[in-house]
Design a protein around this motif. Sequence first.
Motif, PDB file in Angstrom:
ATOM      1  N   TYR A 121       0.907  -1.115   0.169  1.00 21.50           N
ATOM      2  CA  TYR A 121       0.034   0.088   0.029  1.00 21.50           C
ATOM      3  C   TYR A 121       0.935   1.180  -0.058  1.00 21.50           C
ATOM      4  CZ  TYR A 121      -2.904   3.548   2.070  1.00 21.50           C
ATOM      5  OH  TYR A 121      -3.594   4.939   2.271  1.00 21.50           O
ATOM      6  N   ARG A 122       1.775   1.145   0.737  1.00 20.12           N
ATOM      7  CA  ARG A 122       2.921   2.455   0.902  1.00 20.12           C
ATOM      8  C   ARG A 122       3.580   2.633  -0.359  1.00 20.12           C
ATOM      9  NH1 ARG A 122       7.856   3.943   4.488  1.00 20.12           N
ATOM     10  NH2 ARG A 122       8.997   2.470   3.087  1.00 20.12           N
ATOM     11  N   ILE A 178       2.406   1.611  -3.320  1.00 19.85           N
ATOM     12  CA  ILE A 178       1.552   2.522  -4.260  1.00 19.85           C
ATOM     13  C   ILE A 178       0.947   3.893  -4.115  1.00 19.85           C
ATOM     14  CG2 ILE A 178      -0.801   1.973  -5.331  1.00 19.85           C
ATOM     15  CD1 ILE A 178      -0.614  -1.077  -4.887  1.00 19.85           C
ATOM     16  N   PHE A 179       0.785   4.043  -2.623  1.00 19.03           N
ATOM     17  CA  PHE A 179       0.570   5.375  -2.245  1.00 19.03           C
ATOM     18  C   PHE A 179       1.300   6.483  -2.707  1.00 19.03           C
ATOM     19  CE2 PHE A 179      -2.217   8.380  -0.143  1.00 19.03           C
ATOM     20  CZ  PHE A 179      -1.399   9.407   0.225  1.00 19.03           C
ATOM     21  N   VAL A 186       0.693   7.102  -6.385  1.00 17.28           N
ATOM     22  CA  VAL A 186      -0.561   7.574  -6.920  1.00 17.28           C
ATOM     23  C   VAL A 186      -1.264   8.869  -5.882  1.00 17.28           C
ATOM     24  CG1 VAL A 186      -1.203   5.557  -8.052  1.00 17.28           C
ATOM     25  CG2 VAL A 186      -2.119   5.925  -5.760  1.00 17.28           C
ATOM     26  N   SER A 187      -0.678   9.032  -4.817  1.00 12.73           N
ATOM     27  CA  SER A 187      -0.989   9.949  -4.059  1.00 12.73           C
ATOM     28  C   SER A 187      -2.425  10.193  -3.502  1.00 12.73           C
ATOM     29  CB  SER A 187      -0.439  11.440  -4.336  1.00 12.73           C
ATOM     30  OG  SER A 187      -0.400  12.095  -3.336  1.00 12.73           O
ATOM     31  N   LYS A 208      -5.588   7.878  -1.411  1.00  9.86           N
ATOM     32  CA  LYS A 208      -6.029   6.996  -0.585  1.00  9.86           C
ATOM     33  C   LYS A 208      -6.683   5.909  -1.199  1.00  9.86           C
ATOM     34  CE  LYS A 208      -7.405   5.885   4.088  1.00  9.86           C
ATOM     35  NZ  LYS A 208      -8.924   5.480   3.962  1.00  9.86           N
ATOM     36  N   ALA A 216      -5.181   3.987  -4.239  1.00 14.47           N
ATOM     37  CA  ALA A 216      -4.022   3.297  -3.556  1.00 14.47           C
ATOM     38  C   ALA A 216      -4.588   2.025  -2.872  1.00 14.47           C
ATOM     39  CB  ALA A 216      -3.185   4.076  -2.351  1.00 14.47           C
ATOM     40  N   GLU A 217      -5.587   2.016  -2.073  1.00 15.70           N
ATOM     41  CA  GLU A 217      -6.324   1.114  -1.693  1.00 15.70           C
ATOM     42  C   GLU A 217      -6.801  -0.009  -2.678  1.00 15.70           C
ATOM     43  OE1 GLU A 217      -8.153   3.249   2.501  1.00 15.70           O
ATOM     44  OE2 GLU A 217      -9.552   2.685   0.640  1.00 15.70           O
ATOM     45  N   THR A 248      -4.063  -1.690  -4.317  1.00 18.60           N
ATOM     46  CA  THR A 248      -3.505  -2.731  -3.323  1.00 18.60           C
ATOM     47  C   THR A 248      -4.323  -3.899  -3.315  1.00 18.60           C
ATOM     48  OG1 THR A 248      -2.870  -0.947  -2.074  1.00 18.60           O
ATOM     49  CG2 THR A 248      -2.590  -3.079  -1.082  1.00 18.60           C
ATOM     50  N   VAL A 304       0.372   0.214 -11.134  1.00 23.31           N
ATOM     51  CA  VAL A 304       0.182   1.703 -11.385  1.00 23.31           C
ATOM     52  C   VAL A 304       0.614   2.278 -12.626  1.00 23.31           C
ATOM     53  CG1 VAL A 304       1.973   3.572 -10.242  1.00 23.31           C
ATOM     54  CG2 VAL A 304       1.200   1.862  -8.820  1.00 23.31           C
ATOM     55  N   TYR A 317       7.793  10.542  -7.725  1.00 29.29           N
ATOM     56  CA  TYR A 317       6.889  10.200  -6.468  1.00 29.29           C
ATOM     57  C   TYR A 317       7.794  10.846  -5.403  1.00 29.29           C
ATOM     58  CZ  TYR A 317       9.786   6.004  -6.555  1.00 29.29           C
ATOM     59  OH  TYR A 317      10.943   5.193  -6.483  1.00 29.29           O
TER      60      TYR A 317
END
Lengths: 195, 367
Positions: A49-50, A52-53, A56-57, A59, A62-63, A66, A98, A120
Motif C-alpha cells: 500500500y505504501r 502504491i500510495f 498515486v498520492s 488513498k 491506492a487501496e 493494493t 500503477v 513520486y
Amino acid sequence: MPENHVYISTAAYGGSTPMADLESLISSASKGDHAAQTQIYEEYFDRVYRFIFYRVSHKQIAEDLTEEVFIKAFRSLSSLKATLSFEGWFFRIARNLVIDHYRKAKTTIDIEELENTLEYEENIVDSANISLDQKRLLSLMKQLPPEQQIIIKLKFLDELENEEIAEMLNKSEVSIRVTQHRAISKLKSLFKNFI
Amino acid sequence: MEDKREQLYTEGLTSLKTGAPLPAVLAMFAKDDTELAEELTLASILLSIPKQQIPRPIKAFKFTEQPISFWNRVSWRSFVIAPLAVVLFATTAVGVHFTSKATAGQKLFVVKKAYEKTQLALTINPESKAQLQLELSQKRLQEAESVLYGPEKNPKLQAAALAELSAQAKTTAEAVKQSNANQDQNSDTVASLESISSELASLSKNADTTTASSSSNTAAKVENFKKILTAAKDTGITHLDPAPTVITVSGKVQNVQDNIIYIENYAWEVNEKTTFKLGTEKASLKEVNKTSTIKLTGEKKNEHFIATDVIITVAEKPTETPKAEPKEKIKPTPKIVPTSTPVSSNNEPMKVISRIIVEDPTPQYQP
C-alpha cells in the motif's frame, strides 16, 4: 484452530503473527486456502500500500490498487516459480498496476519515462523537515541516468532491499548492487561539484 | 579494486540501515578509503531523508470474494483419475451419446457413474461438492421419471432407478450437511433429503414388478423429491457463499461509534449475537472504549466484518474530569493582635491579654 481461522496480533499488543513456513504457506495459498492467503495479505499489505500510495498520492486509488495486487497475486500464485524475493514479486505486480493506471490517463508514454515522470519522491519526502544537503541530493538525482535514478529511489526512498528491487525489475541482484553503487558514486561527484 | 569497494560499500550500507552510527561504519569499512567514506556519508544522508506520513488504509480483503479457480483447487492426484476417465469415455461420439442417456440397471450407467465420480473427486470445496450433488440428484430424478413414465415399462429398471434416487438423496443430504454455507436453512433440506431417501429405498425394495410405475405412492414420492430440490435451490444452496473467514484481532481500540468497534484497520459490526467478556465476567459494548485493549474474534462475510466474541483484556475507565466542588465561603480566620499593655489602676502591668480582632476580609475561596 480451525482451518479457516486466522490469528492476527497487533505489534502494540506485543504479539507476533504465527507464520507457517513461507513455502508451505504459499503452497496452501496457491490452492485457494483463504487462511493462508489472509496471512500473506496481512504480512505484505502495508508495504505494498505504501509503495502504491507514494506513486498515486490518493488513498482510495491506492487501496483499490493494493487489493488488485493481491487478487492478481493469488490468481497467479500457483504458476510462480522460484523468486529472488516473494515480496519483490508483489512490488512488481504493484508497479505494473500503477503503470497501467497512469497509462489509462496518459495514452502514449514510455514505461521508464513514466516511472520517472511520476516524480513520486515529492510524495514521499517530508519537505518541511528535509535538510539542505538532502534537498540538494534529491535535485541532483535527476541528473542520473534513468536506470540509476529508479534504483536509487527504490533503495533509499521506497526502502526496498536489493533482492526486492531485482525481482521487481526482473534483473539480477548483482546487477542491482553494481548499478546502485555506480549511482552513488556519480551522485557523489555531482554533489562535490555542486558545493 | 572496484569490486572490493563495491562490496565494502554494500556492507557499510547494510550496517547503516541497521542503525549503526556513521562514524563507526566509516571506521570499520572506509578507514583508508576517502572515496568510499564519501559514498557512505552520502548514503547516510539519503537514508535519513524524512518520509511523509501516509493515510491509514482500510483493508477490504477483496481477494476472498474471488472464485477459486479449478486449476487452483485440483491436487496432483486428480491428474491420475482424470486421464483414466478420458480413456474410459473417449471412444466414439455415439458411445458418449448413449452413455449420457443410460439409466440405472443398464450397462452404460456404470460408465456414467464413473464419470460422475471423477467430477466429484476433482471438486474439493464442500460448497461446490454440495452443488454438484444437487445437480446429480436432478439427473437421477430425470432418469427415474423416464423409466417410470416412459413408453417401455421395465420393472427391474424402475426398481433400480428408485434405488439410485434413494442413494443419491442420501449422498446429497450428507454433502449439504458438510457444506458451510447457509447452515440454518440447510438443516431443513438435509432432514427432507434423508426422509425421502428412506421412503424411496423402501419403495424400491417393495416394488411390485407390474405396478411400480402405476403406483400413486411412487409418483407422490418422486414429486416430493422434486419439490425438495426446488426448495434447496430457492433457499440459496445453489448460490453457496464461500466459507466466512474467521479472524481474531488483538490490540487497542481506536474508536467506538454506534455499534461499530474500530481496531487496527478493521471496522467491526456488533450485533445481538456478539458476546462480551471482561476477564471471566460478562460485559457489554458499553465497557469498550478508546482506552480498552481487546481481543476480538469475528467473521468476514461479503463486505462486512461481524464481531462474534469480544474479550476486554485491559479496561480503563475514560478519565473523567473531576467534578468541581462547590466553592465554600470560609469564615475569616480571627486575627490575634496584641494590644498595648494595659495598666492597672495600681500601675502594675497587667497581664497582656490579646485582643481578638475579627477582621472582615473579603470571603476567600478554597483553592
